[in-house]
Design a protein around this motif. Structure first.
Motif, PDB file in Angstrom:
ATOM      1  N   ASP A 138       0.837  -1.198   0.000  1.00 45.51           N
ATOM      2  CA  ASP A 138       0.000   0.000   0.000  1.00 45.51           C
ATOM      3  C   ASP A 138       0.876   1.253   0.000  1.00 45.51           C
ATOM      4  O   ASP A 138       1.359   1.679   1.051  1.00 45.51           O
ATOM      5  N   GLN A 139       1.104   1.833  -1.180  1.00 48.76           N
ATOM      6  CA  GLN A 139       1.999   2.984  -1.291  1.00 48.76           C
ATOM      7  C   GLN A 139       1.383   4.276  -0.759  1.00 48.76           C
ATOM      8  O   GLN A 139       2.085   5.249  -0.534  1.00 48.76           O
ATOM      9  N   GLU A 140       0.065   4.288  -0.563  1.00 51.62           N
ATOM     10  CA  GLU A 140      -0.579   5.458   0.040  1.00 51.62           C
ATOM     11  C   GLU A 140      -0.282   5.517   1.536  1.00 51.62           C
ATOM     12  O   GLU A 140      -0.039   6.585   2.094  1.00 51.62           O
ATOM     13  N   LYS A 141      -0.291   4.366   2.170  1.00 54.80           N
ATOM     14  CA  LYS A 141      -0.143   4.272   3.616  1.00 54.80           C
ATOM     15  C   LYS A 141       1.297   3.985   4.057  1.00 54.80           C
ATOM     16  O   LYS A 141       1.696   4.329   5.163  1.00 54.80           O
ATOM     17  N   CYS A 142       2.087   3.351   3.163  1.00 55.17           N
ATOM     18  CA  CYS A 142       3.398   2.833   3.560  1.00 55.17           C
ATOM     19  C   CYS A 142       4.525   3.387   2.696  1.00 55.17           C
ATOM     20  O   CYS A 142       4.307   3.896   1.604  1.00 55.17           O
ATOM     21  N   VAL A 143       5.744   3.239   3.198  1.00 50.03           N
ATOM     22  CA  VAL A 143       6.941   3.687   2.496  1.00 50.03           C
ATOM     23  C   VAL A 143       8.020   2.607   2.659  1.00 50.03           C
ATOM     24  O   VAL A 143       8.086   1.943   3.693  1.00 50.03           O
ATOM     25  N   SER A 144       8.836   2.438   1.606  1.00 46.76           N
ATOM     26  CA  SER A 144       9.953   1.488   1.703  1.00 46.76           C
ATOM     27  C   SER A 144      11.216   2.261   2.074  1.00 46.76           C
ATOM     28  O   SER A 144      11.472   3.354   1.555  1.00 46.76           O
TER      29      SER A 144
END
Length: 77
Positions: free
Chosen positions: A43-49
């Motif tokens: 989930d790129q809206e909620k999370c970051v790598s």
């Protein structure tokens, strides 16, 4: 074999670079590839790598709370 830094390596040797690439020396020259996989399908809206250069690994965490990991459904690399 001479690497990009000018350091010599024996034929048959292998090493990890500071950029997290695994390299090896053969009679054909030096071959390098990434030693890590990149996360995909999260989930790129909620999370970051976040990439850790010391361990050459990615961690995927919530943007608002880096102590909470996010599920990752695939890795490429």
């Amino acid at each position: 074999c001479r690497d990009l830094n000018g350091d010599g390596h024996e034929i048959g040797s292998s090493w990890r670079t500071t950029d997290c690439n695994d390299c090896s020396c053969s009679r054909d020259g030096i071959r390098c590839c990434a030693s890590f996989a990149k996360p995909v399908g999260y989930d790129q809206e909620k999370c970051v790598s976040i990439f850790n250069k010391e361990t050459c690994t990615y961690k995927v965490v919530e943007k608002d709370d880096h102590s909470k990991e996010c599920p990752v459904h695939g890795w490429v690399g």
